[in-house]
Design a protein around this motif. Structure first.
Motif, PDB file in Angstrom:
ATOM      1  N   HIS A  15      10.756   9.969  -3.543  1.00 47.32           N
ATOM      2  CA  HIS A  15      10.901   9.655  -4.966  1.00 47.32           C
ATOM      3  C   HIS A  15       9.625   9.058  -5.556  1.00 47.32           C
ATOM      4  N   ILE A  16       8.686   8.653  -4.711  1.00 49.32           N
ATOM      5  CA  ILE A  16       7.461   8.009  -5.197  1.00 49.32           C
ATOM      6  C   ILE A  16       6.581   8.985  -5.959  1.00 49.32           C
ATOM      7  N   GLY A  17       6.617  10.234  -5.578  1.00 55.07           N
ATOM      8  CA  GLY A  17       5.804  11.221  -6.272  1.00 55.07           C
ATOM      9  C   GLY A  17       4.412  11.348  -5.679  1.00 55.07           C
ATOM     10  N   ALA A  18       3.635  12.245  -6.251  1.00 53.19           N
ATOM     11  CA  ALA A  18       2.315  12.571  -5.708  1.00 53.19           C
ATOM     12  C   ALA A  18       1.270  11.538  -6.113  1.00 53.19           C
ATOM     13  N   ASP A  19       0.190  11.511  -5.352  1.00 53.71           N
ATOM     14  CA  ASP A  19      -0.952  10.645  -5.642  1.00 53.71           C
ATOM     15  C   ASP A  19      -1.587  11.084  -6.960  1.00 53.71           C
ATOM     16  N   PRO A  20      -1.618  10.236  -7.982  1.00 52.47           N
ATOM     17  CA  PRO A  20      -2.173  10.653  -9.271  1.00 52.47           C
ATOM     18  C   PRO A  20      -3.651  10.993  -9.208  1.00 52.47           C
ATOM     19  N   VAL A  21      -4.384  10.362  -8.310  1.00 57.25           N
ATOM     20  CA  VAL A  21      -5.806  10.659  -8.185  1.00 57.25           C
ATOM     21  C   VAL A  21      -6.013  12.066  -7.654  1.00 57.25           C
ATOM     22  N   THR A  22      -5.221  12.435  -6.647  1.00 57.50           N
ATOM     23  CA  THR A  22      -5.316  13.785  -6.097  1.00 57.50           C
ATOM     24  C   THR A  22      -4.928  14.823  -7.139  1.00 57.50           C
ATOM     25  N   GLN A  23      -3.847  14.521  -7.885  1.00 56.78           N
ATOM     26  CA  GLN A  23      -3.415  15.444  -8.931  1.00 56.78           C
ATOM     27  C   GLN A  23      -4.505  15.624  -9.982  1.00 56.78           C
ATOM     28  N   SER A  24      -5.132  14.517 -10.369  1.00 57.27           N
ATOM     29  CA  SER A  24      -6.184  14.574 -11.390  1.00 57.27           C
ATOM     30  C   SER A  24      -7.362  15.396 -10.906  1.00 57.27           C
ATOM     31  N   SER A  25      -7.730  15.211  -9.632  1.00 51.18           N
ATOM     32  CA  SER A  25      -8.843  15.969  -9.079  1.00 51.18           C
ATOM     33  C   SER A  25      -8.551  17.455  -9.086  1.00 51.18           C
ATOM     34  N   GLY A  26      -7.250  17.778  -8.764  1.00 52.27           N
ATOM     35  CA  GLY A  26      -6.857  19.178  -8.747  1.00 52.27           C
ATOM     36  C   GLY A  26      -6.918  19.785 -10.130  1.00 52.27           C
ATOM     37  N   ARG A  27      -6.491  19.035 -11.143  1.00 49.89           N
ATOM     38  CA  ARG A  27      -6.514  19.558 -12.498  1.00 49.89           C
ATOM     39  C   ARG A  27      -7.945  19.762 -12.995  1.00 49.89           C
ATOM     40  N   ASP A  28      -8.848  18.879 -12.522  1.00 51.28           N
ATOM     41  CA  ASP A  28     -10.236  18.984 -12.952  1.00 51.28           C
ATOM     42  C   ASP A  28     -10.997  20.069 -12.207  1.00 51.28           C
ATOM     43  N   GLY A  29     -10.322  20.592 -11.174  1.00 51.55           N
ATOM     44  CA  GLY A  29     -10.965  21.671 -10.417  1.00 51.55           C
ATOM     45  C   GLY A  29     -11.940  21.178  -9.397  1.00 51.55           C
TER      46      GLY A  29
ATOM     47  N   PHE B 192       0.841  -1.186   0.000  1.00 53.85           N
ATOM     48  CA  PHE B 192       0.000   0.000   0.000  1.00 53.85           C
ATOM     49  C   PHE B 192       0.880   1.241   0.000  1.00 53.85           C
ATOM     50  N   VAL B 193       0.400   2.261  -0.662  1.00 53.63           N
ATOM     51  CA  VAL B 193       1.009   3.585  -0.546  1.00 53.63           C
ATOM     52  C   VAL B 193      -0.031   4.499   0.088  1.00 53.63           C
ATOM     53  N   VAL B 194       0.368   5.191   1.138  1.00 50.45           N
ATOM     54  CA  VAL B 194      -0.531   6.084   1.861  1.00 50.45           C
ATOM     55  C   VAL B 194      -0.140   7.516   1.525  1.00 50.45           C
ATOM     56  N   PHE B 195      -1.127   8.318   1.120  1.00 49.25           N
ATOM     57  CA  PHE B 195      -0.899   9.700   0.727  1.00 49.25           C
ATOM     58  C   PHE B 195      -1.624  10.655   1.668  1.00 49.25           C
ATOM     59  N   THR B 196      -1.067  11.842   1.807  1.00 51.78           N
ATOM     60  CA  THR B 196      -1.740  12.902   2.555  1.00 51.78           C
ATOM     61  C   THR B 196      -2.928  13.426   1.739  1.00 51.78           C
ATOM     62  N   PRO B 197      -3.822  14.195   2.355  1.00 50.55           N
ATOM     63  CA  PRO B 197      -4.939  14.760   1.582  1.00 50.55           C
ATOM     64  C   PRO B 197      -4.469  15.622   0.408  1.00 50.55           C
ATOM     65  N   GLU B 198      -3.251  16.171   0.525  1.00 57.99           N
ATOM     66  CA  GLU B 198      -2.711  16.993  -0.559  1.00 57.99           C
ATOM     67  C   GLU B 198      -2.047  16.160  -1.647  1.00 57.99           C
ATOM     68  N   GLY B 199      -1.912  14.842  -1.410  1.00 54.87           N
ATOM     69  CA  GLY B 199      -1.356  13.956  -2.420  1.00 54.87           C
ATOM     70  C   GLY B 199       0.097  13.608  -2.246  1.00 54.87           C
ATOM     71  N   ALA B 200       0.742  14.074  -1.187  1.00 53.77           N
ATOM     72  CA  ALA B 200       2.146  13.737  -0.950  1.00 53.77           C
ATOM     73  C   ALA B 200       2.254  12.350  -0.324  1.00 53.77           C
ATOM     74  N   PRO B 201       3.313  11.578  -0.638  1.00 52.20           N
ATOM     75  CA  PRO B 201       3.469  10.263  -0.010  1.00 52.20           C
ATOM     76  C   PRO B 201       3.677  10.393   1.493  1.00 52.20           C
ATOM     77  N   TYR B 202       2.955   9.595   2.246  1.00 52.27           N
ATOM     78  CA  TYR B 202       3.008   9.636   3.710  1.00 52.27           C
ATOM     79  C   TYR B 202       3.720   8.408   4.260  1.00 52.27           C
ATOM     80  N   SER B 203       3.418   7.241   3.684  1.00 50.87           N
ATOM     81  CA  SER B 203       4.076   6.004   4.103  1.00 50.87           C
ATOM     82  C   SER B 203       3.885   4.946   3.024  1.00 50.87           C
ATOM     83  N   VAL B 204       4.708   3.918   3.105  1.00 54.16           N
ATOM     84  CA  VAL B 204       4.604   2.758   2.212  1.00 54.16           C
ATOM     85  C   VAL B 204       4.649   1.506   3.068  1.00 54.16           C
ATOM     86  N   LEU B 205       3.713   0.573   2.818  1.00 52.82           N
ATOM     87  CA  LEU B 205       3.680  -0.696   3.552  1.00 52.82           C
ATOM     88  C   LEU B 205       3.781  -1.855   2.577  1.00 52.82           C
TER      89      LEU B 205
END
Length: 302
Positions: free
Chosen positions: A287-301, A251-264
């Motif tokens: 190095h994992i990068g941001a959550d793509p779902v969060t990024q997509s939501s941000g781009r869609d407004g 699992f990759v856990v992301f913050t609400p802003e989409g930053a990586p928080y932890s990896v299990l």
């Protein structure tokens, strides 16, 4: 140097460097330096076999880095775990099950008990299938000596080699059940998925408040710990994404802003989780990068 050569050989160089170092960021640095040397040598028409040259330089640079890293890791705060790899795109050279298992966090931790040269000899022989003569040239030792090093390293690894569930589909299905039980905080369901002697390893590197510095053993204690994490995650609004972590379910856990928080990552044997490895040290997951779902939501407004 032909750009296609870089594109074709880079994953191979990374595969060696990452297994040697257990660090994605350091592996990237080593591969970059190796290609700079390859480029200079190619300009002077000194390269007959680019792949062999790259493997040699990557291995030697990795040995040097490991020697300097050993002292740092002895002073590391808490449990040391490798930097996780969440996707397989950089590791295209690892197509079969044996090669994939050699990426697991458990296996990379085991390799830490070898000397840098033992680690290089073992990986080149048993994972990358180099012959002894070529390994001897790469590490600068006699072939007879390399054979002895390989045999010694192989005995050590075989005595402690992690064993995982054979079926990837079964592992993924169990990981989904694990996530469902933890997210709904169903303690009974979660406990059923844990081995009686399950162990939790946490790597915060002394940089994260609330990280678990020492291993936690036993089904009841690990279940309570995981459920506590789940509750904290819900309170913080963390997002969880299932995926492959070093070839194992995780699992990759992301913050609400989409930053990586932890990896299990989960080690699964005989239908139960025998180990949970959690990396929260921010230096190891950036190095994992941001959550793509969060990024997509941000781009869609949204």
């Amino acid at each position: 140097m032909d750009a296609s050569l870089y594109r074709d050989l880079r994953p191979y160089g990374f595969s060696i460097a990452y297994r040697m170092l257990g660090s994605a960021s350091e592996a990237e640095d080593v591969v970059q330096e190796a290609f700079l040397r390859l480029h200079r040598a190619a300009e002077e028409d000194e390269i007959q076999a680019p792949k062999s040259y790259l493997a040699t330089v990557v291995t030697r640079l990795s040995i040097d880095r490991l020697r300097s890293a050993r002292a740092r890791r002895e002073q590391y705060v808490g449990t040391w775990l490798p930097e996780p790899i969440v996707t397989d795109e950089k590791l295209e050279a690892a197509n079969d099950a044996d090669a994939a298992d050699s990426l697991s966090l458990a296996f990379l931790v085991l390799l830490e008990s070898l000397t840098p040269v033992e680690r290089a000899v073992f990986l080149l022989r048993d994972v990358f299938d180099y012959d002894y003569a070529e390994i001897a040239r790469i590490v600068g030792k006699r072939e007879a000596n390399v054979r002895q090093i390989a045999a010694r390293a192989r005995r050590h690894v075989d005595e402690r080699r992690p064993r995982f569930e054979a079926s990837r589909a079964e592992r993924d299905e169990l990981a989904e059940r694990f996530f469902a039980a933890a997210s709904t905080r169903d303690r009974a369901a979660l406990a059923e998925l844990l081995a009686p002697d399950v162990v939790f390893y946490g790597d915060g590197g002394g940089k994260v408040r609330g990280a678990i510095p020492q291993p936690v053993f036993g089904r009841d204690r690990v279940a309570r710990l995981l459920l506590g994490f789940a509750q904290t995650g819900e309170e913080l609004g963390l997002r969880v994404r299932l995926g492959a972590v070093n070839g194992q379910p995780g699992f990759v856990v992301f913050t609400p802003e989409g930053a990586p928080y932890s990896v299990l990552a989960l080690d699964i044997v005989d239908g139960v989780v025998v180990a949970v490895r959690s990396i929260v040290n921010p230096d190891k997951i950036r190095h994992i990068g941001a959550d793509p779902v969060t990024q997509s939501s941000g781009r869609d407004g949204r």
